[in-house]
Scaffold this motif. Structure first.
Motif, PDB file in Angstrom:
ATOM      1  N   THR B  20       0.757  -1.244   0.129  1.00 14.06           N
ATOM      2  CA  THR B  20      -0.179  -0.250   0.177  1.00 14.06           C
ATOM      3  C   THR B  20       0.618   1.264  -0.203  1.00 14.06           C
ATOM      4  O   THR B  20       2.220   1.418   0.183  1.00 14.06           O
ATOM      5  N   LYS B 270       4.985   7.109  -1.148  1.00 16.10           N
ATOM      6  CA  LYS B 270       5.674   6.247  -0.077  1.00 16.10           C
ATOM      7  C   LYS B 270       4.764   5.163  -0.342  1.00 16.10           C
ATOM      8  O   LYS B 270       3.855   5.344  -0.126  1.00 16.10           O
ATOM      9  N   CYS B 271       5.995   4.459  -0.260  1.00 19.43           N
ATOM     10  CA  CYS B 271       5.270   2.340   0.191  1.00 19.43           C
ATOM     11  C   CYS B 271       4.935   2.850   1.646  1.00 19.43           C
ATOM     12  O   CYS B 271       6.114   2.782   1.891  1.00 19.43           O
ATOM     13  N   ASP B 272       4.718   2.324   2.031  1.00 15.70           N
ATOM     14  CA  ASP B 272       3.759   2.274   3.297  1.00 15.70           C
ATOM     15  C   ASP B 272       5.318   1.462   4.537  1.00 15.70           C
ATOM     16  O   ASP B 272       5.111   1.916   5.228  1.00 15.70           O
ATOM     17  N   ASP B 273       4.968   0.361   3.928  1.00 16.45           N
ATOM     18  CA  ASP B 273       5.854  -0.532   4.110  1.00 16.45           C
ATOM     19  C   ASP B 273       7.575  -0.026   3.564  1.00 16.45           C
ATOM     20  O   ASP B 273       8.321  -0.607   4.390  1.00 16.45           O
ATOM     21  N   GLY B 274       7.937   0.356   3.465  1.00 15.68           N
ATOM     22  CA  GLY B 274       9.261   1.195   2.533  1.00 15.68           C
ATOM     23  C   GLY B 274      10.134   0.051   2.110  1.00 15.68           C
ATOM     24  O   GLY B 274      11.094   0.154   1.540  1.00 15.68           O
TER      25      GLY B 274
END
Lengths: 325, 325
Positions: B20, B270-274
């Motif tokens: 996400t 930004k990808c929430d999980d990095g």
């Protein structure tokens, strides 16, 4: 639609990233002790179920015929670092079963552990299949192939007798029909079948059954040789060294499975986005919440549920920690 | 609570993992052209805003005083692979400003690109700070320190004049007050301040302004030298080589920023999980949807929004692809 947050990454005390996921803790009768998210969700187990792929090697008689030691069994269940000790045992397994390195169909990659990798780079111009993190599993599969009297070539293919035995073993212990299921190809070229989280956990509970002889042998082997299962600096190895009453095994793409043999519980966990760092701390946290530990064991698990992050100058910059679900 | 799915990972045609995230496409007046998720969310920009950290080096006159070339400016904005070409330019920047490698406070790590890393391992027993992916930025910061007449020691610290200039530059172009904000320490030891996605995108839109001289210089430099910005096999480099009308820059923990100079648009994601793999394909997909490309450019971007995954035997096993939001 979304599974709950199972881990957060902070920097300077502020949230930087977060991970969602699903897990189930199941007893050998299939009762759910604890869970979060949709546990009917099927996920690729990847390397987390190497123990199930080792079962037919034992149950067929191949392991006894070729004199596999506990170390060999532990390496069969490993995603190892390719350190010299791992390579030594993989070679010994090949030799015991009359196989050779050129039969490996796992592909080659440099050792995962950086010191071992750089040692290998200084010694050689290319990586070897025996350094592949799955070489123990592949040495066991080649032993099974020989035991079954099958051609070794193509032992990684879906319709080879070795992979037929794998499908039967995984489907059997997880109580699901994977023979007819769609499948994917794993990093080491063998099939990987999607399995519901609930069924994967059930398999790890059943592995602990007192009458499950092959399961008992595997659990004894991995707990006696946690270094063989992963290696230096690895979560699996360090957790099993600190907490000998547990068996845990990582898989690629954020999968983590394990057994608590003394409580006959099985655990399966998947971080939705595939992050190992989240699966590790979440696994420790899920284990810590179970009412099956001494206070000291519980503190050990809580310590593993929080991992410091350091930068290139070894300054602590943040942490990855599990989130209670 | 959750941002939408921006990328999926499949294996054997089945969903394996998903990511996400949040993004915003903004023009230089702050109007939102496209977005998904909560764009007021503040995230650590990490290395994605090295261009903003380069601005004071140009605007102070340091870059001109020390004769920095376009290659030098591009490397200042880079998270490079540590390949010999990157190391050569970083050393040249140090020399031009009268600085030396022992002044680096970025920490040392082996080159990120595997061939460069193994070459370095065969030649040396330890990694060098000049091989750090941020060494161009640090060479630029050391040049600024000298230009300001400041002590070089401690140039990475929050209260050093160099980092004061960084805070003012980032806060200024992103139109947010970060001087008083909490902050974290980046991988290379300099401060990183959380910035709302919307403001980060605004900064990249403003960078493209025809009257923003330093911005024009940076964009010209990175587009002329995309190899300096990242290197062999890297998404930033390959995308800018294939699509010279774009400027993109990755940051750690799933951040991706960029500018479309001819349309004066800025993008932050930004990808929430990095996960970098998700940020990359999502960035290509977000760009592809903008109505500012030729058909050929659009097809190029759509191609980058889907990345094949291969295993250790180079067998295609699946893919990472962007999900339309």
């Amino acid at each position: 639609m979304f599974n709950p947050v199972i881990a957060e990454v902070t920097r300077g005390g502020l949230l930087e990233s977060r991970h969602t996921g699903v897990y189930a803790v199941i007893d050998s009768d299939g009762r759910v002790s604890a869970s979060a998210g949709d546990i009917s969700q099927a996920v690729f187990p990847r390397s987390a179920i190497k123990a199930f792929q080792c079962l037919p090697v034992i149950e067929s008689g191949a392991a006894d015929r070729f004199g596999f030691s506990d170390e060999d069994i532990a390496l069969s269940c490993a995603s190892h670092n390719g350190e010299p000790e791992h390579v030594r045992v993989a070679r010994s397994m090949l030799k015991k079963a009359g196989n050779t390195e050129d039969l490996f169909e796992c592909g080659a990659h440099w050792p995962m552990e950086i010191n071992a990798q750089h040692m290998a780079v200084r010694e050689s111009s290319k990586p070897l299949p025996v350094q592949n993190n799955c070489s123990g599993k592949h040495a066991a599969m080649l032993a099974l192939s020989r035991h079954l009297g099958a051609e070794p070539a193509g032992y990684v293919e879906r319709h080879h007798p070795v992979q037929g035995a794998m499908a039967a073993s995984i489907g059997g212990i997880c109580d699901c029909n994977i023979e007819s299921a769609a499948w994917g190809v794993d990093g080491c070229s063998v099939p990987t079948w999607p399995i519901p989280i609930r069924n994967m956990a059930l398999g790890f509970a059943r592995l602990t059954g007192p009458t499950h002889q092959a399961g008992q042998r595997i659990i004894k082997a991995v707990r006696a040789h946690p270094y063989m299962v992963a290696g230096r600096g690895r979560f699996d190895t360090e957790l099993m060294q600190a907490l000998p009453r547990v068996f845990v095994k990582v898989g690629a793409e954020g999968v983590y499975c394990g057994s608590v043999p003394h409580a006959q519980l099985g655990i399966a966990l998947k971080c939705d986005d595939g992050a190992t760092r989240a699966a590790e701390v979440a696994m420790a946290s899920v284990l810590a919440k179970l009412d099956v530990w001494t206070n000291e064991e519980k503190r050990t698990l809580e310590r593993f549920a929080r991992q410091e992050l350091s930068n290139w100058r070894n300054i602590n910059v943040g942490e990855v920690h599990a989130v209670q679900t």
